[in-house]
Write an enzyme that holds these catalytic residues in place. Structure first.
Site, mmCIF file in Angstrom:
data_model
loop_
_atom_site.group_PDB
_atom_site.id
_atom_site.type_symbol
_atom_site.label_atom_id
_atom_site.label_comp_id
_atom_site.label_asym_id
_atom_site.label_seq_id
_atom_site.Cartn_x
_atom_site.Cartn_y
_atom_site.Cartn_z
ATOM 1 N N SER A 1 0.736 -1.336 -0.046
ATOM 2 C CA SER A 1 -0.138 0.112 -0.026
ATOM 3 C C SER A 1 0.994 1.296 -0.106
ATOM 4 O O SER A 1 0.349 2.281 -0.596
ATOM 5 C CB SER A 1 -0.943 -0.087 1.263
ATOM 6 O OG SER A 1 -0.120 -0.117 2.373
ATOM 7 N N HIS B 1 -5.158 -2.872 -3.040
ATOM 8 C CA HIS B 1 -4.702 -1.990 -4.110
ATOM 9 C C HIS B 1 -4.769 -2.816 -5.414
ATOM 10 O O HIS B 1 -4.455 -2.136 -6.294
ATOM 11 C CB HIS B 1 -3.448 -1.326 -3.639
ATOM 12 C CG HIS B 1 -3.716 -0.455 -2.479
ATOM 13 N ND1 HIS B 1 -4.240 0.887 -2.277
ATOM 14 C CD2 HIS B 1 -3.219 -1.022 -1.263
ATOM 15 C CE1 HIS B 1 -4.123 1.270 -1.078
ATOM 16 N NE2 HIS B 1 -3.389 -0.007 -0.295
ATOM 17 N N LYS C 1 -11.552 1.635 -2.434
ATOM 18 C CA LYS C 1 -10.302 2.041 -3.239
ATOM 19 C C LYS C 1 -10.711 2.243 -4.717
ATOM 20 O O LYS C 1 -11.747 2.953 -4.885
ATOM 21 C CB LYS C 1 -9.120 1.321 -2.723
ATOM 22 C CG LYS C 1 -8.575 1.712 -1.298
ATOM 23 C CD LYS C 1 -7.652 0.830 -0.835
ATOM 24 C CE LYS C 1 -7.432 1.334 0.754
ATOM 25 N NZ LYS C 1 -6.639 0.608 1.515
HETATM 26 C C1 LIG Z 1 -6.845 0.142 3.058
HETATM 27 C C2 LIG Z 1 -6.469 -1.121 3.489
HETATM 28 C C3 LIG Z 1 -7.080 -2.107 4.242
HETATM 29 C C4 LIG Z 1 -8.379 -1.675 4.969
HETATM 30 O O1 LIG Z 1 -9.288 -1.439 4.193
HETATM 31 P P1 LIG Z 1 -10.774 -0.452 4.816
HETATM 32 O O2 LIG Z 1 -11.673 -1.162 3.872
HETATM 33 O O3 LIG Z 1 -10.259 0.880 4.287
HETATM 34 O O4 LIG Z 1 -10.884 -0.732 6.131
HETATM 35 C C5 LIG Z 1 -6.351 -3.102 4.317
HETATM 36 N N1 LIG Z 1 -5.415 -3.620 3.659
HETATM 37 C C6 LIG Z 1 -4.755 -2.872 2.857
HETATM 38 C C7 LIG Z 1 -3.323 -3.455 2.181
HETATM 39 C C8 LIG Z 1 -5.146 -1.483 2.725
HETATM 40 O O5 LIG Z 1 -4.494 -0.669 1.901
#
Ligand SMILES: *Cc1c(COP(=O)(O)O)cnc(C)c1O
Length: 392
Positions: A183, A211, A241
């Site tokens: 990330s 991602h 995302k």
């Molecule tokens: C953003 C993210 C999460 C958390 O997901 P949310 O739906 O925002 O709680 C988990 N793992 C990774 C790698 C992330 O980037």
């Protein structure tokens, strides 16, 4: 007042220390929808820090789907999925998601953080072991600690160390857990090598594709990108995302999904997301499948940024994804550069310890950025380069 209240005094000292180390965090208030241009503090800024990689967060189809579902289902789901909160859009989303990523079954969670906690704590206990990349997302690390399993961390993408750890473990159940796309670095985990190790040492392979989903593999995510199929894979995509919605989906063998439905505490003891969110997510999956032009546009912007900074003194980490980290030496530098860009109307977040070891600007690109938008960023960075001193 606080001087004779030591509990508060203690926290104030802690906050002051963070401030001194340039590590104190603040929020900005955004007065518009997500997009390449965003309203902040009465200003319009060019936005290079969202994870809205495909530009779907404010898409007309998602908005319409959510609005329609609000009309039919109202706002609140009223209960957890296992009581009476599991509405038709939730069920339809699970089927559509599983089909889209090519796995037999799926289960919805309220967000990715909760999915990671729920999956890992329901699969592992004290007699088990988890093997995790050092750069894994904080939610995966928290999940591993909470599971009480033996927690082995291996250096980033280091399959040799992982293999040694697996070979030495006599845990009852083993699980390898990684981000499929890192990330804060934007690079990929070597999934074929990880799957081969999982097979050799009879381990589960848990992939957090927060991602990769929507971006890689024609939008189907990292499994499609690497063309992997295996009953030992448990796959997580978050929908906040690239999908531009909210929530998270876990897909795996039906037995795994049934186990999670019965054991994952973060799925059981929580109120279901609003049906409107599930309806928007369904529309997002359709948009991800149909709009291949968004991924083409994104690829063009990524290539443009990398070419534009190639001859500069900046150090851009190796990445083919919309996450393009610009590495810096100190948190102070990261903050100063972020601030200077802000003053030029560009929003790029500074990411500092403890989130990452190396301070950086985490530049993220979106299919909705124009060529001129990315040029504005390249130009501003070029103008600011001398203020950073010696190249890294
Ligand atoms: C953003 C993210 C999460 C958390 O997901 P949310 O739906 O925002 O709680 C988990 N793992 C990774 C790698 C992330 O980037």
């Amino acid at each position: 007042m606080t001087s004779n209240f030591p509990l508060l005094h203690d926290l104030k000292i802690g906050l002051a220390e963070l401030e001194c180390q340039h590590l104190r965090r603040y929020r900005r208030i955004v007065a518009s929808a997500q997009g390449p241009r965003i309203q902040v503090d009465g200003q319009t800024l060019l936005n290079f820090c969202a994870n809205d990689y495909l530009g779907l967060a404010n898409d007309a189809r998602l908005r319409a789907a959510a609005a329609l579902a609000v009309g039919q289902y109202g706002v609140g789901s009223g209960a957890s999925h296992l009581v009476c909160g599991h509405q038709a859009p939730h069920e339809a989303l699970e089927h559509a998601f599983a089909h889209f990523v090519g796995l037999p079954a799926a289960l919805g969670f309220s967000c990715g953080y909760m999915a990671n906690l729920g999956v890992i704590t329901s699969l592992l206990g004290r007699t088990d072991a988890v093997f995790a990349d050092r750069l894994n997302h904080a939610s995966l690390n928290d999940a591993c600690v909470l599971s009480r399993a033996h927690f082995h961390r291996f250096p980033h993408n280091d399959l040799l160390t992982l293999e040694r750890q697996l070979a030495q473990s006599n845990a009852r159940r083993k699980l390898i857990a990684v981000d499929a796309v890192y990330s804060m670095d934007g690079d990929l985990a070597p999934l074929p090598g990880l799957l081969a190790l999982a097979e050799r040492y009879n381990a589960w392979l848990y992939l957090d594709d927060a991602h990769g989903f929507g971006v890689l593999g024609e939008g189907r995510g990292s499994l499609a990108h690497w063309q992997l199929v295996s009953a030992r894979i448990i796959y997580l995509a978050t929908l906040g995302k690239a999908a531009g919605s909210a929530g998270a989906m876990v897909a795996a063998e039906p037995t795994v999904i049934d186990w999670l439905l019965n054991n994952a505490r973060t799925a059981i003891y929580t109120t279901a997301n609003p049906a409107a969110i599930a309806a928007a997510s369904l529309a997002a999956i359709q948009a991800i499948e149909q709009d291949s032009w968004r991924r083409e546009q994104l690829r063009a912007r990524i290539a443009q940024l990398r070419a534009g900074l190639m001859d500069s003194t900046y150090c851009l980490a190796e990445s083919i994804t919309p996450i393009q980290p610009l590495l810096l030496d100190t948190s102070e530098q990261a903050l100063a550069l972020s601030q200077s860009l802000w003053e030029r109307g560009l929003w790029v977040a500074a990411i500092r310890p403890p989130t990452v070891q190396t301070p950086r600007l985490r530049i993220t690109l979106s299919a909705n950025h124009s060529e001129a938008d990315v040029n504005a960023l390249i130009t501003a960075l070029a103008e600011l380069a001398p203020s950073l001193g010696e190249p890294r």
